[in-house]
Design a protein around this motif. Sequence first.
Motif: not given
Length: 951
Positions: A708-727
């Motif tokens: 689980x991730x107990x984040x705060x309302x308004x938080x933006x979580x990075x789920x997948x990050x492959x910007x440099x390779x697949x974009x």
Amino acid sequence: MILWLWLCCGFSTATGQPDSELMARYLEEKLMADYSVVEQVVRRVPRQTRFLQRLETRPRMSEFTVKSTIISRYAFTTVSCTMVNSGSEAREGVFEMQIPAAAFISNFTMSIGNKTYYGEVTGKEKKHSSDDKAKIKKPPSPSNGKENGYETFKASVFIPRKMQANFLLHYEELLQRRLGKYEYMVSIRPQQLVGRLRVEVNILENSGIVSLEVPPLRNSKHKGNGKVEGDVSPPPSTVIGHTKTLAKVTFSPNVVEQAKIARNGILGDFIVRYDVNRELSVGDVQILNGYFVHYFAPTDLPPLPKNVVFVLDSSASMVGTKLRQTKEALFTILQDLRPEDHFNIIGFSNRIKVWQQDRLEPVTPNNIRDAKKYIHNMSPTGGTNINSALQTGAKLLNDYIAQNNIDARSVSLIIFLTDGRPTVGETQSSKILSNTKDAIRDKFCLFTIGIGNDVDYKLLERMALENCGMTRHFQEDEDAASHLKGFYDEIGTPVLSDIRIDYPEDNVEQVTQNFFPNYFNGSEIIIAGKLINRTSDSLHVEVTASNSKKYILLKTDVAIDLPSRNDIRAVPGLEDGRGVQNYIERAWSYLTIKELLNSRLKSNDNQEKEYLTEKAKSMALTYNFVTPFTFLKMREAGLHSEPPQEELISPSTDGIGEKLQSLQGHKAPPGIHRQQDKQRIKITKTSADGDPHFVIDFPSSKFSVCFNIDGEPGDILRLVSDHKESGVTVNGQLIGAPAPPNGHKKHRTYFSTITILSNKPERSYLEITPTRIILDDGERLKLSCNRSAVVRSSSLEVSISANSNVTVTIRDTISFVILIHHYKKPAPYQRDHLGFYISNSKGLSSDSHGLLGQFLNHEVKLLQESLSRGQQQVGQNQTEALKPNPTNTLKVKGRLVPVVWKQRRIYNGQQEVDCWFAKNNADKLIDGSYKDYLASHPFDIGTSAGTINSL
């Protein structure tokens, strides 16, 4: 790549923040959500105009947009129109659009209220009837609405009260070069002021764009002519930008600007003119996917001498403006004749009057003066003897060619003008055609001009086609003088004759016309065909022709393996469907069908006509073109929404991509079988859903891990990050809700927004909420989650199953499924939210990261502490035996993570998952702390210095 992005995203000069444009659009969407305020502030209408609008009883047009993509002279145009019936009863809405007569309609879709109708191109039988829901009309001839090379497409429907109708029209055309320019025209005649009006023209020419210009709006009286006097500045609100090979032109006047132009909503024709770089060579040969198109338009060649006979109608029907304007045009044309030219003039009614008997005169000041006097003294009288006039002109030119030692490379032609039908002498069209062809005997070309609505356009068209000429038709109330002069300018400067373009017979097939008697300066010769041997390295091309001083032979070998040059998939903003990607094949089909239609028109043999008809019809059906032998039959699309279920409307994976709906700028390309849309997308367990609960599936290890991730309302979580390779980057924004009674949490959080960003091959993003989807790939498109739809581009496909799920496929190697959770009667701690599932991760690189992405290409080992020995690796078959043991441990990238056995429900509670649970916000399981995965905004691609990298 930065240059392409700068052009297609509004020509921003800021390159330091590549996603600032996306951020700006996101903020704009949030700040401008109240459309009524926007209407009042931005689209304020003058009081008198508002009063006139209130008096209107017809449906109001709220939006009219045109988007065109022109690739190597081949234009794809999409017209979108929305009409709103705010009245208390059903009213007729009429969608009317003037399109070029040379264009082929390729698709038409209507949505009326909650029903959608799509046009299916169907072959015409000899007699057919239609019970279509809408009346569709595209007039085939001048008498039925053709206006100077343009035709009117019309769709009429009844719109229920308080509802709206959407119309979407697609058509294609191959632009013709005239007077040294390609001219693309869009008719803007909505018949009323429009709240949102926009025209966007994108041009890609690999040869290089030159002389790009946008003249003022042109009204019908100047239509068909070239430049009009006073062509200086573009229409208000026009934005022009271009690089060496790409141009983008937009025109988006607000209501006030529209009212200043025309309060009746008839603004005129929006025109874009341009040319491309060229030189004296074999021309521009483009090859893609087994098809080729060859553009030949040499420059800087001296003109050929010409022998021309003007045959002018002076019958009684020419009285007044028509004859006066004809005389004015001839005065200018005579002045433009060159010293090496020879000419004569024939006036005809029921009598034939020749200026100089039995000869053609050289161009001298005295002869020009005398010819002007003769024309000035012409008076309208009598009937119309077309046959005798043409026989006299042909004999005059034949005798001159036979009796004089003329330059063998000179060009001979007849220019024939009339405003009526044959009424004197031979009046049967077939006889006139036969007599004219026998008289000319392929020795020269005949060019015909028709003025007004009484002219026999088909007769003039066929006479020109059978005798290597061209035809033009002008309306009676138009400026005939400028039209005549413009037409003469097109054919007044021949620079090559007997042009033949050859390709090896064993390399090509189904090549369009490759012999042309003349090439006129400022025009272009176009040939297309199919490659037989696709494994060959090159295509040999030979061009032979004559000009005033020499015989020309041009040879070259064109490399076939140049897909990167002609493939547009890497060009941002130009991927509006697979039809656009196969633009060379579609240009070949367009030319082939045109030639089949012309051959049929010229044929006198019924059996040959039937063969040509069936061949043209078959090809038109293959490429989804509306032609004289095909028509649009409207059918109702079977779209439906899933019914609600008790408390929670459960999303499912059924029907992902099942429904197909045409949308602006995105249409199902011809030849793609819809059965492939019905394939069910397989969803893996790897997901982030609920409060939010994360699950990572490890198929090879046959177990799953959850946290689980107990984040705060308004938080933006990075789920997948492959910007440099697949974009690809995926971010999820949390929304808060109160915790359930007697719960251990202070609040709940859910995903309210999923943002998917991709920068390869072009930059685009998707913003998904439980109610709507925003797709921006250079063209901003908003979709509702309560309508099933499929949108495709070259690298992206979005499939919506109404109120259920959204499937996003990127380059056929990456797939995400977003489940839509709607509560019919939500409890205080429940919120409509989204679930994110990874369906296919093959296209993501081994360096992908994010809360889910970091595990996609890494294995996790399950260990058990033993009292008798150190660490023991657990085999797959021992997993069940280890469930009760609280000392089970995962080994993740060298880190030991204590886990406990749990069960989780995914797919909205429809399936249970057994998993090893990592406590404390996945401490030691994920790289770093969960706070390292917080994005600063939904479009954050994670390139800042603080980004956690894969260990």
